[in-house]
Motif scaffolding. Sequence first.
Motif, PDB file in Angstrom:
ATOM      1  N   ALA A  86      -8.825   3.714  10.543  1.00 31.77           N
ATOM      2  CA  ALA A  86      -9.327   2.405  10.972  1.00 31.77           C
ATOM      3  C   ALA A  86      -8.415   1.835  12.065  1.00 31.77           C
ATOM      4  CB  ALA A  86      -9.430   1.475   9.768  1.00 31.77           C
ATOM      5  N   ASP A  94       0.815  -1.221   0.000  1.00 31.68           N
ATOM      6  CA  ASP A  94       0.000   0.000   0.000  1.00 31.68           C
ATOM      7  C   ASP A  94       0.845   1.266   0.000  1.00 31.68           C
ATOM      8  OD1 ASP A  94      -2.512  -0.986  -0.181  1.00 31.68           O
ATOM      9  OD2 ASP A  94      -2.980  -0.848   1.969  1.00 31.68           O
ATOM     10  N   LYS A 106      -4.690  -3.539   9.147  1.00 31.66           N
ATOM     11  CA  LYS A 106      -3.646  -3.752   8.139  1.00 31.66           C
ATOM     12  C   LYS A 106      -2.282  -3.563   8.777  1.00 31.66           C
ATOM     13  CE  LYS A 106      -5.983  -2.364   3.892  1.00 31.66           C
ATOM     14  NZ  LYS A 106      -5.957  -1.441   2.752  1.00 31.66           N
ATOM     15  N   GLU A 159     -10.444   2.290  15.381  1.00 30.87           N
ATOM     16  CA  GLU A 159     -11.133   0.999  15.548  1.00 30.87           C
ATOM     17  C   GLU A 159     -10.378   0.041  16.468  1.00 30.87           C
ATOM     18  OE1 GLU A 159     -13.345  -0.627  12.448  1.00 30.87           O
ATOM     19  OE2 GLU A 159     -13.162   1.123  11.138  1.00 30.87           O
ATOM     20  N   HIS A 207      -4.636   4.952   6.628  1.00 28.99           N
ATOM     21  CA  HIS A 207      -5.426   3.829   7.144  1.00 28.99           C
ATOM     22  C   HIS A 207      -5.397   3.805   8.674  1.00 28.99           C
ATOM     23  CE1 HIS A 207      -7.277  -0.144   7.292  1.00 28.99           C
ATOM     24  NE2 HIS A 207      -6.441  -0.361   8.296  1.00 28.99           N
ATOM     25  N   LEU A 242      -5.371  -9.438  12.057  1.00 29.39           N
ATOM     26  CA  LEU A 242      -5.433  -9.138  10.618  1.00 29.39           C
ATOM     27  C   LEU A 242      -6.662  -9.751   9.950  1.00 29.39           C
ATOM     28  CD1 LEU A 242      -1.643  -9.622   9.917  1.00 29.39           C
ATOM     29  CD2 LEU A 242      -2.896  -7.491   9.515  1.00 29.39           C
ATOM     30  N   ALA A 243      -7.301 -10.692  10.621  1.00 27.51           N
ATOM     31  CA  ALA A 243      -8.534 -11.278  10.082  1.00 27.51           C
ATOM     32  C   ALA A 243      -9.669 -10.258  10.058  1.00 27.51           C
ATOM     33  CB  ALA A 243      -8.937 -12.497  10.905  1.00 27.51           C
ATOM     34  N   ARG A 244      -9.501  -9.199  10.832  1.00 28.60           N
ATOM     35  CA  ARG A 244     -10.515  -8.135  10.848  1.00 28.60           C
ATOM     36  C   ARG A 244     -10.263  -7.193   9.662  1.00 28.60           C
ATOM     37  NH1 ARG A 244     -13.102  -8.016  16.151  1.00 28.60           N
ATOM     38  NH2 ARG A 244     -14.078  -6.154  15.307  1.00 28.60           N
ATOM     39  N   ASP A 245     -11.343  -6.812   8.969  1.00 29.56           N
ATOM     40  CA  ASP A 245     -11.196  -5.945   7.789  1.00 29.56           C
ATOM     41  C   ASP A 245     -10.496  -4.630   8.112  1.00 29.56           C
ATOM     42  OD1 ASP A 245     -12.420  -7.751   6.166  1.00 29.56           O
ATOM     43  OD2 ASP A 245     -14.423  -6.844   6.330  1.00 29.56           O
ATOM     44  N   ALA A 246     -10.701  -4.150   9.332  1.00 28.07           N
ATOM     45  CA  ALA A 246     -10.167  -2.828   9.684  1.00 28.07           C
ATOM     46  C   ALA A 246      -8.659  -2.826   9.885  1.00 28.07           C
ATOM     47  CB  ALA A 246     -10.839  -2.333  10.973  1.00 28.07           C
TER      48      ALA A 246
END
Lengths: 123, 386
Positions: free
Chosen positions: B50, B38, B237, B171, B46, B231-235
């Motif tokens: 998030a 990214d 990275k 988040e 980000h 990292l399994a959470r969308d928010a």
Amino acid sequence: MTVKYTKEHEWVRVEGDVATVGITPHAAEQLGDVVFVELPDVGAAFERDADMAVVESVKAASDVYAPVSGEIVEANGAIVEDPAQVNADPAGGAWFVKMKLSNAGELGELMDEDAYKKLLESL
Amino acid sequence: MPIEDEALKRTPLYEAHQAAGAKFGPFAGYDMPIQYPDGVMREHLHTRAAAGLFDVSHMGQAFLRARGSRLGTPEAHEAVARALETLAPGEFLKLKRGGLRYSALLNDEGGILDDFIATRAPEEDRDGEFFLVVNAACKDQDFALIRGKIGGATELDVLNDRGLLALQGPEAAAIIDDLFPGAATQGFMTMRRAQWKGVDVLVSRCGYTGEDGFEVSLPADAACAFAETLLARDAVKWIGLGARDSLRLEAGLCLYGHDLDETTSPVEGAIDFAIGKRRRREGGFPGFERIARELADGPRRRRVGIAPEGRAPVREGAEVIDADGRAVGRVTSGCFGPSAERPVAMGYVDAAHAETGTPLQVVVRGKALPASVAETPFVPQRYYRG
């Protein structure tokens, strides 16, 4: 109309005795998001390999060298206003300057597209 | 061929960074992720939008415990706190259980050897234990100093087999609360002990971005699985050291070795808050004479925020001059602030030019660019205030 390349990842497109100069998509990708561009004034003259322009990302500043000797006849103010264009369209609309060549013989020392592709593959 | 001593060390999460496509670079003797695909700009934004996950396992972690008095007694707490107070100007004696304290190890001239965080153990039965987190580049010297100076009264248990992960951003609290219920209302700058899949973890509400967030210390062999869970959470990275630097700079936070060093005192470095009120009266830390003088009369120079007026970033090392061209200081950190949407910097200027709003110039590529002394942070801090 042919495009030539330098090992510093600049491209040069020649029409008559005027060369349009920019940085390659590889250079733009390596820099990351460009946040600032400084271009030379019209009328300024540069020897080949002299520091001519500056591109900066969030974390670093990089020099852009004159790929050939000549005088600046136009600078692309659009990339100064919106530096992100350098990442979006480096080989097209985000050209840096146009230079009037003072030594057209130097063009023969630049790489053609095949040679530049080989250089990228070797990196 | 590199000899073993020069080989870069790796954190327990090295392979996870590789898999995530990180670009690596050397930092403090470690091969660290500088950025992911990214890039610095998007990683930075980000984190503020998030939740960004940072591997900071290169940092030094240790327990400092009283020697000779039983853990869980007021005597043990007093012994370890007083020992720490001989090295650093923080108020450690009155620090509450589970409280974090930012402070600095000082040399005899009051110069900063490192900045660090000491946390008092949360449980009464662990009175006499502090958890220390120090900078990676300084950790060997710090630990040698601690053992050398207060090794009689304390025992330093260096934790080489632990990972440290930071989750930062708006988040972060909800995500950490799902794993460790109650985290959402955990106080800013407090730590508690928790369990994750049967392993002992330390969850601190703190960070280095200006955002709300947490740092989780856990055994090295659990670090990868814990990172994957986050990292399994969308928010969430991965965020590299590049964006870590731009985030902390926008937040007005210092990077040791750049904004603070052995020549700068805590007063010059504008981290006066790391000096306890009682400590200012009583002293008892290295360099007290200089620091008391600077607190009373003002320092000779001071770290300030520097806001360039134009779009050109100013970088570390750039000279700062006054309106008449006289040298008044130097930039110690500078970048383009992705959230501030402008260049941001900090540096040292002499006392006469340290007032907010003072016009300055910064010399970039031989040109003097207009700038001024600015309040920090450059973006609003969003720490949890309960």
